[in-house]
Design an enzyme around this catalytic site. Structure first.
Site, PDB file in Angstrom:
ATOM      1  N   SER A 565      48.789  32.808  36.589  1.00 43.11           N
ATOM      2  CA  SER A 565      49.311  34.194  36.327  1.00 43.11           C
ATOM      3  C   SER A 565      49.115  34.657  37.777  1.00 43.11           C
ATOM      4  CB  SER A 565      48.257  34.855  35.438  1.00 43.11           C
ATOM      5  OG  SER A 565      48.410  36.028  35.424  1.00 43.11           O
ATOM      6  N   TYR A 578      39.884  37.502  31.640  1.00 44.73           N
ATOM      7  CA  TYR A 578      41.253  36.694  31.721  1.00 44.73           C
ATOM      8  C   TYR A 578      41.610  36.332  33.373  1.00 44.73           C
ATOM      9  CZ  TYR A 578      46.348  35.892  31.595  1.00 44.73           C
ATOM     10  OH  TYR A 578      47.598  35.721  31.698  1.00 44.73           O
TER      11      TYR A 578
END
Length: 688
Positions: A565, A578
């Site tokens: 990401s 996360y």
């Protein structure tokens, strides 16, 4: 009605309609013929496209088609007068190739599909409808040492023996002459090859074909021995199913790697009762060494299989240790076969690796350029086993000679057919395992891989969605579904075992499974932290470790791609768990690239921005949480993400799939340890 000697001339529409229906019925039953094997024909009238005058035609299944699925577009259409006129210019068996080329000058109009080598058989036999099939029962008689006597014993004078003749114009002349000399006959057994039947109507031709096949089946059942392959060899019996499948999964990647020495192959595993019975018998080595006989069989299975002649009681480690030497011996034997039979005009050797590998107690591994080809090769060898069983039950199996097999395998016409095959797609022969592939980014990656020619294992925690994706992509010849919890070591190992059993191993693994809980630091619990790290950090580790093990066993290199990401380098608010686990994944890419490079395994990452549309993560509540953080409506989140990028465009699952394809398709073959941003340009996430 014309004055043609062709009986019962049909009109165009009726001839074609009846022929397609008959072909589909015959081809849908494997007892009648193998996949893509055999051909059928009908004669009738059509209008000359120039004069409009009626002309006599023959419609015959074209080269490479399959009877079970044949449609009118798969028929070659030829003028019967011109086809039969070729008998006046035929110069003998040494000029067979010229006759196939001459079929093009006999085509009616645009001609339909390319005529096959068997076209002469259909045009020259004086019957309105002709079937040429490859039933196991018929080939059993055709390959028996005393085939002529058995044929007479089985059929009397209703079916006539035709000695072995390579497919071509002369075989058509032979069959036509025998049919003319035996007006009582309904068909013939072609020595070493198959059967041909005929009739004045489509219904009569089909009935005659089925009579030959069923009569042969009944004859073999009534007269055959109970142990055509001899006694069961102690220690070679089939292992229990669970143990058999576990051993197959353990062996398959190594076997696939060896079978891909010349060029990459996809595999198929078969452990049917026929295979296991053959592998446990005392005649295994002798019969396997004789090879197959019907040209349709050995063109797909090679002239003979590689036999791993070890008892089922041997350990996995002992079997793995024996494989390289057995493979080397097989290659040397195939090279000898080529050298003994090749002439200066022969095409070059196409590869010396086996298409069929037999492992007693475990089963059969078959190989091909894609899953369907590998599966069909296995089906053909099952046909060959059935043929050997039938022949040995009433006589001795006596296939055509090695020289004849070579002449067909390396026939210039076969080489030309191979050269006409379309260029493989970029990911042909590559096997991908994609985690979290039941939706969103994972589904998009799986869809792209399948579209580019790859085979795909859809691994997802939700088996129902995984199955739906696999079905959507084309089913087991393209994609299989497996339930996998990437945070569980045993579940990950089971997913890779399923990949091995389905396709032979893995070449491309995509760590995509993920989830997210968007919370501020003080609201993030240990449970939140552990869940996200278990699925993504630990999950990527477990999946990559198992991928590396399989890829190293295969010895074919490979690709591991982790969907990380932009958050792995971009510090956003309320996202500690996360983003931290994404940073963990990102560094795993660099660490594994350094470690696995010597094995030819490339490890790369992809850093997307938020992918909202189609995302399982966003639909599961993450979207609402992030929208609240940024003070926008959830339905506007994708637009919000797009506006903050340099390109001003929303990132979609297909964009991430395109990056995976770019890494895996070959143009970036020297790239490893790279992270590719797929974020439309988030300056704060620039790699530096």
């Amino acid at each position: 009605m014309s004055d043609s000697p062709v009986p019962d001339i049909a009109v165009n529409d009726t001839a074609v309609t009846d022929l397609i229906a008959r072909s589909n019925r015959l081809g849908s039953d494997p007892r009648n013929t193998n996949y893509a094997g055999g051909n059928t024909s009908a004669k009738g009238t059509g209008a000359d496209p120039v004069t409009g005058e009626p002309v006599e035609l023959v419609w015959v299944k074209g080269s490479g088609g399959d009877l079970g699925t044949l449609q009118p577009a798969g028929l070659a259409v030829l003028r019967l007068d011109r086809l039969r006129a070729l008998t006046g210019v035929y110069a003998g068996v040494d000029r067979e190739d010229e006759m196939v080329a001459a079929f093009d000058y006999c085509l009616h109009g645009k001609g339909g599909a390319a005529p096959s080598i068997d076209t002469a058989m259909h045009g020259l036999v004086d019957a309105a409808h002709v079937d040429h099939l490859h039933p196991d029962s018929g080939i059993a008689l055709a390959t028996a040492a005393d085939g002529p006597e058995l044929t007479k014993q089985c059929f009397g004078d209703r079916v006539v023996w035709v000695p072995w003749r390579r497919p071509g114009f002369q075989l058509g002349l032979d069959i036509a002459a025998i049919a003319a000399a035996n007006p009582q006959a309904i068909g013939c057994i072609l020595g070493g090859h198959g059967i041909t039947a005929w009739g004045d109507t489509s219904e009569r031709a089909e009935a005659n074909s089925l009579e030959i096949i069923r009569t042969a089946e009944e004859f073999l059942a009534a007269n055959g021995s109970d142990q055509p392959f001899g006694a069961v060899v102690p220690g070679y019996e089939a292992l229990p199913a669970d143990e058999r499948h576990a051993r197959a999964a353990a062996l398959f990647p190594t076997v696939r790697g060896l079978a891909s020495t010349d060029k990459p192959q996809v595999g198929h595993y078969t452990d049917s009762p026929e295979v296991l019975d053959f592998l446990s018998s005392e005649k295994l080595a002798a019969l396997a060494g004789l090879g197959t006989s019907c040209p349709d069989h050995f063109l797909r299975t090679k002239v003979k299989p590689m036999v791993v002649d070890l008892p089922a009681t041997a350990t996995v480690e002992d079997t793995l240790a024996a494989l390289p030497a057995l493979h080397a011996a097989y290659r040397a034997d195939y090279q000898g076969y080529y050298d003994r039979n090749a002439t200066p005009d022969s095409p070059p050797l196409r590869g010396a690796d086996p298409a069929i590998v037999l492992v007693p107690g475990v089963g059969m591994f078959s190989f091909g350029k894609d899953k369907q080809t590998a599966r069909v090769a296995g089906e053909f060898y099952v046909n060959a086993i059935n043929v050997m069983r039938g022949a040995e039950s009433v006589s001795t199996y006596a296939p055509i000679s090695e020289a004849e097999k070579f002449a067909i395998e390396y026939w210039a016409l076969e080489e030309a057919k191979l050269q006409r095959m379309p260029k493989p797609k970029p990911l042909a022969t590559r096997i991908a395992l994609i985690t979290g592939a039941g939706s969103g980014i994972g589904k998009a990656i799986a869809t792209r891989v399948a579209a580019e020619g790859g085979c795909v294992v859809i691994a997802d925690l939700n088996l129902d969605t995984a199955r739906a994706v696999a079905d959507e992509l084309g089913g087991p010849d393209v994609a299989v579904a497996v339930r996998s919890d990437v945070s569980d070591e045993d579940s990950v190992a089971a997913a890779f075992a399923a990949a091995a059993l389905a396709f032979g191993g893995v070449d491309l693994v995509v760590n995509n499974a993920g989830l997210s809980l968007s919370k501020p630091l003080l609201e993030t619990t240990v449970k939140d932290w552990d869940l996200q790290h278990d699925v993504m950090a630990k999950g990527s580790f477990l999946v990559s470790r198992e991928a590396a093990r399989v890829m190293i066993e295969q010895g074919m290199g490979g690709d591991i791609v982790t969907i990380s990401s932009k958050n792995s380098v971009f510090a956003g608010p309320n996202n500690i768990a996360y983003s931290a686990t994404k940073a963990d994944q990102a560094h795993q890419v660099r660490l594994l690239a350094a470690e696995l490079g010597p094995h030819g395994i490339r490890v790369n990452g992809i850093n997307p921005d938020g992918v909202v549309r189609g995302s399982g993560i966003f639909a599961g509540g993450w979207g609402a949480s992030r929208a609240a953080v940024y003070g926008v409506k959830e339905e506007d989140l994708g637009t919000y993400y797009a506006k903050r990028t340099l390109l001003g465009k929303e990132v979609l699952p297909e964009h991430v799939a395109a990056a995976v394809f770019a890494l895996a398709a070959g143009d970036l073959s020297q790239t490893t340890g790279l992270h590719i941003p797929v974020d439309s340009g988030v300056a704060a996430a620039f790699l530096r």
